[in-house]
Design a protein around this motif. Structure first.
Motif, PDB file in Angstrom:
ATOM      1  N   ILE A 456      35.479  13.606  17.141  1.00 50.00           N
ATOM      2  CA  ILE A 456      36.886  14.853  17.334  1.00 50.00           C
ATOM      3  C   ILE A 456      37.811  15.077  16.916  1.00 50.00           C
ATOM      4  O   ILE A 456      38.738  13.840  17.583  1.00 50.00           O
ATOM      5  N   HIS A 457      38.936  15.635  15.735  1.00 49.74           N
ATOM      6  CA  HIS A 457      39.857  15.336  15.529  1.00 49.74           C
ATOM      7  C   HIS A 457      40.842  16.283  16.268  1.00 49.74           C
ATOM      8  O   HIS A 457      40.403  17.343  15.654  1.00 49.74           O
ATOM      9  N   ILE A 458      41.789  15.953  15.698  1.00 44.99           N
ATOM     10  CA  ILE A 458      42.906  17.575  15.856  1.00 44.99           C
ATOM     11  C   ILE A 458      43.735  17.747  15.740  1.00 44.99           C
ATOM     12  O   ILE A 458      45.006  16.724  14.726  1.00 44.99           O
ATOM     13  N   LYS A 459      43.619  19.030  15.306  1.00 42.36           N
ATOM     14  CA  LYS A 459      44.276  19.075  13.192  1.00 42.36           C
ATOM     15  C   LYS A 459      45.696  19.632  12.885  1.00 42.36           C
ATOM     16  O   LYS A 459      46.306  18.344  12.030  1.00 42.36           O
ATOM     17  N   ASN A 460      46.506  19.536  14.420  1.00 45.01           N
ATOM     18  CA  ASN A 460      47.564  19.175  14.089  1.00 45.01           C
ATOM     19  C   ASN A 460      48.769  19.292  15.422  1.00 45.01           C
ATOM     20  O   ASN A 460      47.949  20.477  15.987  1.00 45.01           O
ATOM     21  N   SER A 461      49.062  18.513  15.437  1.00 44.95           N
ATOM     22  CA  SER A 461      49.843  18.761  16.970  1.00 44.95           C
ATOM     23  C   SER A 461      51.774  18.127  16.330  1.00 44.95           C
ATOM     24  O   SER A 461      51.546  17.274  15.679  1.00 44.95           O
ATOM     25  N   TRP A 462      52.428  17.436  18.040  1.00 47.72           N
ATOM     26  CA  TRP A 462      53.604  17.613  17.396  1.00 47.72           C
ATOM     27  C   TRP A 462      53.603  15.851  18.761  1.00 47.72           C
ATOM     28  O   TRP A 462      52.742  15.578  19.560  1.00 47.72           O
ATOM     29  N   SER A 463      54.838  14.981  18.082  1.00 42.76           N
ATOM     30  CA  SER A 463      54.651  13.731  18.540  1.00 42.76           C
ATOM     31  C   SER A 463      55.939  13.954  19.113  1.00 42.76           C
ATOM     32  O   SER A 463      57.346  13.592  18.192  1.00 42.76           O
ATOM     33  N   PRO A 464      56.278  14.308  19.891  1.00 39.03           N
ATOM     34  CA  PRO A 464      58.319  14.656  20.910  1.00 39.03           C
ATOM     35  C   PRO A 464      59.080  14.210  19.621  1.00 39.03           C
ATOM     36  O   PRO A 464      59.243  13.062  20.119  1.00 39.03           O
ATOM     37  N   GLU A 465      60.368  14.884  18.748  1.00 33.66           N
ATOM     38  CA  GLU A 465      61.490  14.455  18.154  1.00 33.66           C
ATOM     39  C   GLU A 465      61.149  13.588  17.401  1.00 33.66           C
ATOM     40  O   GLU A 465      62.367  13.209  17.020  1.00 33.66           O
ATOM     41  N   TYR A 466      59.931  12.880  17.252  1.00 29.01           N
ATOM     42  CA  TYR A 466      60.047  11.953  15.826  1.00 29.01           C
ATOM     43  C   TYR A 466      59.713  12.793  14.341  1.00 29.01           C
ATOM     44  O   TYR A 466      59.608  13.918  14.466  1.00 29.01           O
ATOM     45  N   PRO A 467      60.901  12.051  13.919  1.00 26.96           N
ATOM     46  CA  PRO A 467      61.233  12.864  12.441  1.00 26.96           C
ATOM     47  C   PRO A 467      59.835  13.326  11.557  1.00 26.96           C
ATOM     48  O   PRO A 467      59.376  12.111  12.161  1.00 26.96           O
ATOM     49  N   GLU A 468      59.708  14.513  11.370  1.00 22.65           N
ATOM     50  CA  GLU A 468      58.583  14.466  10.688  1.00 22.65           C
ATOM     51  C   GLU A 468      57.409  13.965  11.329  1.00 22.65           C
ATOM     52  O   GLU A 468      56.588  13.921  10.580  1.00 22.65           O
ATOM     53  N   GLY A 469      56.834  14.352  12.736  1.00 22.03           N
ATOM     54  CA  GLY A 469      56.147  14.008  13.728  1.00 22.03           C
ATOM     55  C   GLY A 469      55.139  14.490  14.177  1.00 22.03           C
ATOM     56  O   GLY A 469      54.751  15.060  15.353  1.00 22.03           O
ATOM     57  N   ARG A 470      55.141  15.786  13.118  1.00 20.04           N
ATOM     58  CA  ARG A 470      54.051  16.712  13.580  1.00 20.04           C
ATOM     59  C   ARG A 470      52.473  16.676  12.169  1.00 20.04           C
ATOM     60  O   ARG A 470      52.805  16.213  11.227  1.00 20.04           O
ATOM     61  N   GLY A 471      50.956  16.076  12.696  1.00 19.60           N
ATOM     62  CA  GLY A 471      50.201  16.662  12.013  1.00 19.60           C
ATOM     63  C   GLY A 471      49.028  16.029  12.696  1.00 19.60           C
ATOM     64  O   GLY A 471      49.137  16.477  13.474  1.00 19.60           O
ATOM     65  N   GLN A 472      48.149  15.341  12.165  1.00 17.75           N
ATOM     66  CA  GLN A 472      46.419  15.130  12.577  1.00 17.75           C
ATOM     67  C   GLN A 472      46.691  14.042  13.271  1.00 17.75           C
ATOM     68  O   GLN A 472      46.938  12.609  13.570  1.00 17.75           O
ATOM     69  N   ASP A 473      45.922  14.115  14.273  1.00 16.63           N
ATOM     70  CA  ASP A 473      44.864  13.005  15.409  1.00 16.63           C
ATOM     71  C   ASP A 473      46.670  12.518  15.790  1.00 16.63           C
ATOM     72  O   ASP A 473      47.110  11.102  15.562  1.00 16.63           O
ATOM     73  N   ILE A 474      47.633  12.673  16.077  1.00 14.45           N
ATOM     74  CA  ILE A 474      48.436  11.885  17.185  1.00 14.45           C
ATOM     75  C   ILE A 474      48.375  12.057  18.301  1.00 14.45           C
ATOM     76  O   ILE A 474      47.706  12.383  18.813  1.00 14.45           O
ATOM     77  N   ASN A 475      48.914  10.722  18.017  1.00 17.32           N
ATOM     78  CA  ASN A 475      48.588   9.947  19.149  1.00 17.32           C
ATOM     79  C   ASN A 475      48.723  10.428  20.412  1.00 17.32           C
ATOM     80  O   ASN A 475      48.437   9.966  21.459  1.00 17.32           O
ATOM     81  N   PHE A 476      49.892  11.324  20.565  1.00 16.77           N
ATOM     82  CA  PHE A 476      50.725  11.550  22.045  1.00 16.77           C
ATOM     83  C   PHE A 476      49.890  12.670  22.532  1.00 16.77           C
ATOM     84  O   PHE A 476      49.045  12.768  23.626  1.00 16.77           O
ATOM     85  N   THR A 477      49.331  13.328  21.660  1.00 14.30           N
ATOM     86  CA  THR A 477      48.179  14.235  22.053  1.00 14.30           C
ATOM     87  C   THR A 477      46.834  13.599  22.676  1.00 14.30           C
ATOM     88  O   THR A 477      46.036  13.765  23.401  1.00 14.30           O
ATOM     89  N   ILE A 478      46.201  12.417  22.353  1.00 20.05           N
ATOM     90  CA  ILE A 478      45.116  12.097  22.232  1.00 20.05           C
ATOM     91  C   ILE A 478      45.035  11.004  23.574  1.00 20.05           C
ATOM     92  O   ILE A 478      44.405  11.573  23.781  1.00 20.05           O
ATOM     93  N   ALA A 479      46.306  11.235  23.074  1.00 23.12           N
ATOM     94  CA  ALA A 479      46.338  10.103  24.958  1.00 23.12           C
ATOM     95  C   ALA A 479      46.469  10.767  26.053  1.00 23.12           C
ATOM     96  O   ALA A 479      45.492  10.948  27.673  1.00 23.12           O
ATOM     97  N   LEU A 480      46.851  12.163  26.083  1.00 22.97           N
ATOM     98  CA  LEU A 480      46.927  13.564  26.962  1.00 22.97           C
ATOM     99  C   LEU A 480      45.626  13.849  27.248  1.00 22.97           C
ATOM    100  O   LEU A 480      45.302  14.539  28.291  1.00 22.97           O
ATOM    101  N   LEU A 481      45.079  14.025  26.015  1.00 21.57           N
ATOM    102  CA  LEU A 481      43.821  14.234  25.913  1.00 21.57           C
ATOM    103  C   LEU A 481      43.503  14.073  26.822  1.00 21.57           C
ATOM    104  O   LEU A 481      42.080  14.750  27.713  1.00 21.57           O
ATOM    105  N   ARG A 482      42.485  12.777  26.429  1.00 21.08           N
ATOM    106  CA  ARG A 482      41.845  11.584  26.650  1.00 21.08           C
ATOM    107  C   ARG A 482      42.053  10.992  28.217  1.00 21.08           C
ATOM    108  O   ARG A 482      40.991  11.607  28.802  1.00 21.08           O
ATOM    109  N   TRP A 483      43.300  11.040  28.991  1.00 25.31           N
ATOM    110  CA  TRP A 483      43.800  11.875  30.096  1.00 25.31           C
ATOM    111  C   TRP A 483      43.147  12.288  31.149  1.00 25.31           C
ATOM    112  O   TRP A 483      42.834  12.576  32.569  1.00 25.31           O
TER     113      TRP A 483
END
Length: 784
Positions: A456-483
């Motif tokens: 299961i891949h996550i098409k697009n989300s945001w790693s807060p405040e990282y420059p150009e930090g929007r894209g696929q399979d962002i670790n921030f989102t993976i961690a929160l969804l798994r938790w």
């Protein structure tokens, strides 16, 4: 009083006895941490501050103010605008903003020449003397702990002190900056620049029985705020000033409430119980836990955070935003949910000041329906929230991943964990987290990603405040969804809820794409390496604080260490001549906590010290990046807790991150997950004892640096059925109310006396605005 309770048993009964030879002299102990001023405070960052979680004040002479004036800058924590959206756009930054209130001027005949002020922590009172060119006046100031009332008493000698109210227009500070041509560029910002912003009516002034009132209606009568005050006595001698502020919405009762507050205050003053009733709350508050260490600067900074926390947060109050009761013109006039509010609501947990932190879960419960309005109508039974939001949590996240709400709910979960409140975990957290994960499920259905790996891949989300930090399979989102999914599964099993969605949660856990890594550790996402200076540790969230990845095996430990070192080498320690984003305070405290979790106390200390030296941390321990942000100094206390006591993963670790230089350290009644109160002491670098009291009877696993400890349960040496050792941890079979003691010697020979570590006169009162605070070289620009 510090009391370490030891249960001494006989064959059939035991009795409770205290092991403390003496009581703590709390007034004397906290007095060494009082902040003092021998220079005139002239800005927000340098002002004495006082509050009760709802209202408060800062006391300073603002830039451009007359030299014979110093002001009480009043604040109301929940004073937000309530404007409706414009053409479907919420425009939170200008329509739902924190609003300025105003200030009371203390005007003397002569110009102010010097001050001798002291903010006493034990009584939470400002006292001292202000000297003018013609005389002087003594003052006492406080925010009542139980009533929304500000109080000042002035006692003039060869002076006369006139007090007057000066209201601010309720104008959104972001709108003011945009109108002046400032602020970011872009479509959404241009919409706010061009949005209509009609002003509310002018305030209405009135007088009744010697009390004065300023009632400010907001635009379209959507909310109102009343400030009321009374001055009695002799301006040329002793006079008393009381003021109250209340904000109402949707009700319109602020004037009536302020009138009653002033009546109640006067009754307490007449009964000579106003000050004593204020002090009672604080005298009960501080002894909920105790901490002392042979590092006076760190100890003092810590206890000032305990004062600040008690001043800024209350159980029945609003969510603590970036300023609390202490307003300052800001470009960040809301609650920030991509890191700030999360860090704020860690501090009270280990400090065992649980009631303060109730304001977050209480408000999330209260506004649960609004959380459900923050998603598209087609997303049924879902919830989310934007990265910044007003107090009522109404902030659309459109059809994006609900990461910010998931992270805020991790704080809700932590609160339940530290309280061991299984009922609230089931009835409060579970339904909110369930709706949040439904938001993730809806996002995944709306945005499928074709893949050959079956993941299961996550098409697009945001790693807060990282420059150009929007894209696929962002670790921030993976961690929160798994938790989030794992937490739902755990609660569902524990309470036998038989939720039909469990199969979906387990499917995500079994098939979610792995964390994205490279030779430098955790990446930002699939196509985004971590390679630019970045203050935020969003890509490390799976490590800290979520504990989805933990340093409990060599492979994960290496991954986490590599990731942490790389983050800091790029962001702080880089020799590359590239202009980096200014490193913020929470970068340092996050690093300190993570190194402590890795068992590297010296690196943890380095970054803890880094915060105090940080140029954005003022000599009063306030923090601002041009705009006030309260979380970084509070997270200093969290990091210090993590260096002394950890409980992630259901295991208690005592002194796991404590540096060698803290050879003498002691604490009592620090709290862990599972609702254990832990007390411990080091002397000369050697742990003297660890005491664990179980409040709820949860499983207890503990790690200590005591080699082959003797373990007592309720005063009796434990037998082989009560203690099991496994991979460096002791599993203790203790029930609710039981007390376990781990000691290197017999219980009779154990020194369990806890007292403050002595401090020299030179190491007292290190914060405020004085000659001593000039020791901080990064703060030199504060001094005239």
């Amino acid at each position: 009083m510090i009391r370490l309770h030891l249960l001494l048993a006989t064959a059939v009964l035991f009795q409770t006895a205290t092991s403390c030879a003496q009581s703590i002299d709390w007034p004397e102990f906290l007095s060494r941490h009082d902040m003092v001023w021998d220079q005139i405070p002239n800005r927000w960052e340098l002002a004495p501050y006082s509050g009760n979680g709802n209202v408060g004040f800062l006391f300073y002479q603002a830039e451009g103010e007359a030299k014979n004036v110093i002001s009480i800058h009043a604040g109301r924590h929940d004073y937000y605008d309530h404007r409706l959206p414009h053409e479907g756009e919420q425009m939170l930054w200008i329509y739902r903003s924190r609003l300025p209130l105003g200030h009371f001027k203390l005007q003397s005949k002569g110009d102010i020449e010097s001050v001798d002020l002291r903010l006493g922590l034990w009584n939470a009172e400002l006292t001292g003397t202000i000297k003018t060119s013609v005389g002087s006046y003594k003052l006492q100031g406080l925010t009542h702990s139980g009533h929304d009332v500000l109080f000042f008493e002035t006692d003039a000698t060869d002076e006369s002190i006139q007090i007057s109210w000066h209201p601010d227009a309720p104008f959104a500070p972001v709108k003011e900056k945009l109108d002046a041509g400032g602020g970011p560029k872009g479509v959404s910002w241009d919409k706010m620049r061009n949005a209509p912003y009609p002003l509310p009516p002018e305030p209405t002034l009135s007088e009744e029985g010697g009390n004065y009132f300023c009632r400010q209606l907001l635009y379209e009568n959507r909310g109102e705020t009343t400030t009321g005050w009374q001055v009695t006595g002799d301006a040329a001698g002793k006079q008393q000033f009381t003021a109250s502020v209340h904000h109402s919405f949707p009700a319109h009762d602020s004037l009536e409430i302020v009138k009653q507050n002033l009546i109640d205050a006067q009754d307490l003053l007449d009964n000579e119980s106003f000050v004593s009733s204020h002090r009672t709350w604080w005298h009960d508050y501080y002894p909920q836990s105790f901490l002392t260490l042979n590092d006076p600067e760190k100890e003092s900074f810590y206890w000032i955070q305990m004062y600040k926390l008690g001043s800024a947060m209350r159980e029945n109050g609003p969510i603590l935003d970036l300023m609390g009761p202490w307003y300052h013109k800001t470009f960040w006039p809301m609650v920030w949910g991509d890191l700030n509010v999360q860090l704020i609501y860690w501090t009270h947990l280990t400090a065992n000041r649980m009631s303060l932190g109730e304001s977050l879960p209480n408000n999330l419960d209260k506004y649960a329906d609004n959380l459900a309005k923050n998603v598209p109508d087609r997303w049924k039974d879902s919830a989310s929230i934007a990265a910044c939001f007003p107090q009522d949590c109404l902030a659309s996240n459109r059809a994006n991943t609900p990461d910010m709400l998931a992270w805020v709910l991790h704080d809700y979960w932590l609160h339940c964990q530290y309280a061991a409140d299984d009922t609230r975990m089931r009835d409060g957290l579970f339904p909110l987290l369930r709706k949040t994960v439904n938001g993730y499920l809806n996002y995944l259905r709306d945005n499928p990603v074709a893949s050959d790996d079956g993941k299961i891949h996550i098409k697009n989300s945001w790693s807060p405040e990282y420059p150009e930090g929007r894209g696929q399979d962002i670790n921030f989102t993976i961690a929160l969804l798994r938790w989030s999914c794992q937490t739902l599964v755990d609660i569902n099993h524990q309470h036998q809820l038989n939720d039909p969605l469990e199969s979906e949660w387990q499917r995500i856990l079994d098939n979610l794409v792995e964390f994205q890594t490279d030779e430098n550790g955790l990446r930002i996402g699939k196509d985004i390496a971590f390679e630019k200076p970045h203050r935020h540790y969003s890509h490390l969230l799976g490590f800290y604080p979520l504990s989805v990845i933990t340093p409990e095996n060599d492979v994960d430990t290496k991954l986490l260490r590599t990731s942490l070192d790389h983050w800091l080498n790029v962001s702080i320690n880089s020799k590359v001549k590239v202009k980096a984003m200014p490193v913020t305070g929470y970068t340092a405290t996050g690093a300190a906590s993570m190194y402590a979790c890795l068992g590297d106390p010296e690196q943890a200390y380095h970054y803890l010290d880094f915060l105090i030296q940080h140029k954005n941390v003022s000599p009063t321990t306030m923090y601002a990046e041009g705009n006030p942000v309260i979380e970084s100094p509070l997270s200093f206390a969290t990091s210090l807790h993590d260096m002394l006591l950890q409980s992630w993963g259901g295991k208690i670790r005592v002194f796991h991150g404590t540096p060698a230089r803290w050879g003498d350290v002691a604490f009592e009644h620090l709290r862990t997950q599972g609702a254990f109160l832990v007390s411990a002491k080091k002397k000369g670098g050697v742990t003297q004892f660890v005491l664990i009291e179980s409040l709820k009877g949860k499983p207890c696993l503990v790690q200590t640096d005591i080699s082959h400890p003797k373990i007592y349960i309720n005063g009796v040496l434990a037998n082989e059925t009560q203690v099991f050792k496994n991979e460096g941890f002791y599993e203790l079979k203790i029930q609710q109310g039981d007390i376990a003691i781990l000691t290197p010697t017999t219980i009779e020979e154990t020194d369990m006396n806890i007292q403050p570590i002595p401090v020299s006169a030179a190491s007292r009162n290190l914060f405020g605005l004085s000659k001593k605070t000039q020791r901080l070289p990064s703060h030199k620009f504060y001094y005239q």
